[in-house]
Scaffold this motif. Sequence first.
Motif, mmCIF file in Angstrom:
data_model
loop_
_atom_site.group_PDB
_atom_site.id
_atom_site.type_symbol
_atom_site.label_atom_id
_atom_site.label_comp_id
_atom_site.label_asym_id
_atom_site.label_seq_id
_atom_site.Cartn_x
_atom_site.Cartn_y
_atom_site.Cartn_z
ATOM 1 N N ARG A 7 -4.740 6.730 -1.469
ATOM 2 C CA ARG A 7 -4.079 5.472 -1.115
ATOM 3 C C ARG A 7 -4.225 4.492 -2.265
ATOM 4 N NH1 ARG A 7 -3.509 4.175 4.935
ATOM 5 N NH2 ARG A 7 -3.336 6.270 5.803
ATOM 6 N N THR B 75 -7.036 1.133 6.398
ATOM 7 C CA THR B 75 -6.926 2.569 6.641
ATOM 8 C C THR B 75 -7.596 2.944 7.955
ATOM 9 O OG1 THR B 75 -6.849 3.019 4.261
ATOM 10 C CG2 THR B 75 -7.500 4.841 5.698
ATOM 11 N N GLU C 205 -5.682 12.768 0.774
ATOM 12 C CA GLU C 205 -4.671 11.772 0.471
ATOM 13 C C GLU C 205 -5.284 10.746 -0.473
ATOM 14 O OE1 GLU C 205 -3.606 10.184 4.337
ATOM 15 O OE2 GLU C 205 -4.921 8.454 4.031
ATOM 16 N N THR D 279 0.855 -1.195 0.000
ATOM 17 C CA THR D 279 0.000 0.000 0.000
ATOM 18 C C THR D 279 0.887 1.240 0.000
ATOM 19 O OG1 THR D 279 -1.761 -1.146 1.200
ATOM 20 C CG2 THR D 279 -1.804 1.256 1.217
ATOM 21 N N VAL E 161 0.782 5.572 0.218
ATOM 22 C CA VAL E 161 -0.011 6.735 0.610
ATOM 23 C C VAL E 161 0.617 7.975 -0.005
ATOM 24 C CG1 VAL E 161 -0.929 8.100 2.516
ATOM 25 C CG2 VAL E 161 -0.640 5.621 2.789
ATOM 26 N N ASN F 134 0.126 12.072 -0.338
ATOM 27 C CA ASN F 134 -0.626 13.085 0.398
ATOM 28 C C ASN F 134 -0.050 14.495 0.299
ATOM 29 O OD1 ASN F 134 1.639 12.820 1.972
ATOM 30 N ND2 ASN F 134 0.590 11.802 3.678
#
Length: 376
Positions: free
Chosen positions: A269, A314, A267, A208, A210, A212
Amino acid sequence: MSATRVSADLITDEAALLALGPAWDALEARAQAGGAPGQLYVSHRYVRLAWQHLRQPGDELFVLTLGDAGHLQAVWPLVLRRSRQAKMEVRQLGPIGIWEGERPHVLCEGDADTAWAGLWSALAGLRSRWHVLTLPELDAGSWPLRQLAVRPGVAGGFQVRAQADTAAPWQPLGGDAVAWRVRRPAALRQAREHVQHALKRRLPDLSTEVLNTGADMPAALDRFLAIEARLAASPLADAHYRISSKPERVAFYRAFLPLLAARGEAELRLMRGGGQDVAALIRLRCGGVWLERHAVAAPDVVDLAPAQELLLQTLAEAMRDGATQESDLLWPPDASGRVEALTPWLDGVRPTERLTIWNLRSRMALRALAGWLLRR
């Protein structure tokens, strides 16, 4: 709101909307400093970009403000849209915040009831300019439901009808992630473990990412849209809910997401495995609340519900860091991750109501009301 004399103003042109930006932003900052919940979908940054990218031909700005001596105290961003009913033109008002948002209210400092009452009084005074007002996704206990819908029927020359609207799942984030998981039924936990194992078997390198920052968002959105494109080419497509279903929606998010991310309010993901992105989640922060706004999953792995797994991961992470109070699930039920499959994992469902208000001093509104009654 202050006790001095308050006056109402109506903004109907884009230049005036842009000029109000600094005062509007300052109002938002004061409201949040005073403990008001975040209101992303009545913020100037949202309204400005939504009007720029999402308006339809013939739409007219209808932004009501309250203030005194140049001090902005409340804003209610509406839009006037014209439609044809029974061969007559009906002018219908509604919140701009509902175009790409949820539960739009008013932005104000101080007492929200006082702001609602003042703004409604101003709107009623402008009744010659509109026929029907629609207020979707009103929270239980909000001023319009307590004051305008308290006596269904005719009052003050208006016909008011309330009806059930959305029921959005949400999750408090102040608890412990382990306890949250343990509270779920054993069969639900086992089903998730089965999905996790199946994902790992099919995609051993699953990870995963992220993204942002403002600089991250253009490329991140491109990756989100690339998954949507793969989904659109499959039998699982649901074009109505995809960002890429309309070019204006794509343009809106290309402008909106970098602006929010630069403020720490967005953000994106991405779940990746097998050399490709397999799921993505767009999250927007509204004060202490995360809005899980859009999700998508690649069609070749949608049977394993990777978007759902991405959201559950999350939520657990958000509970551990404790930086926000709740998460609201807003993405629509489609092939990317059905809401009904996620509801058992979430601790609450927030029902809302929709108010429709007909201005009975207008023949067009009376015709629109008659049409609504016939369709019931």
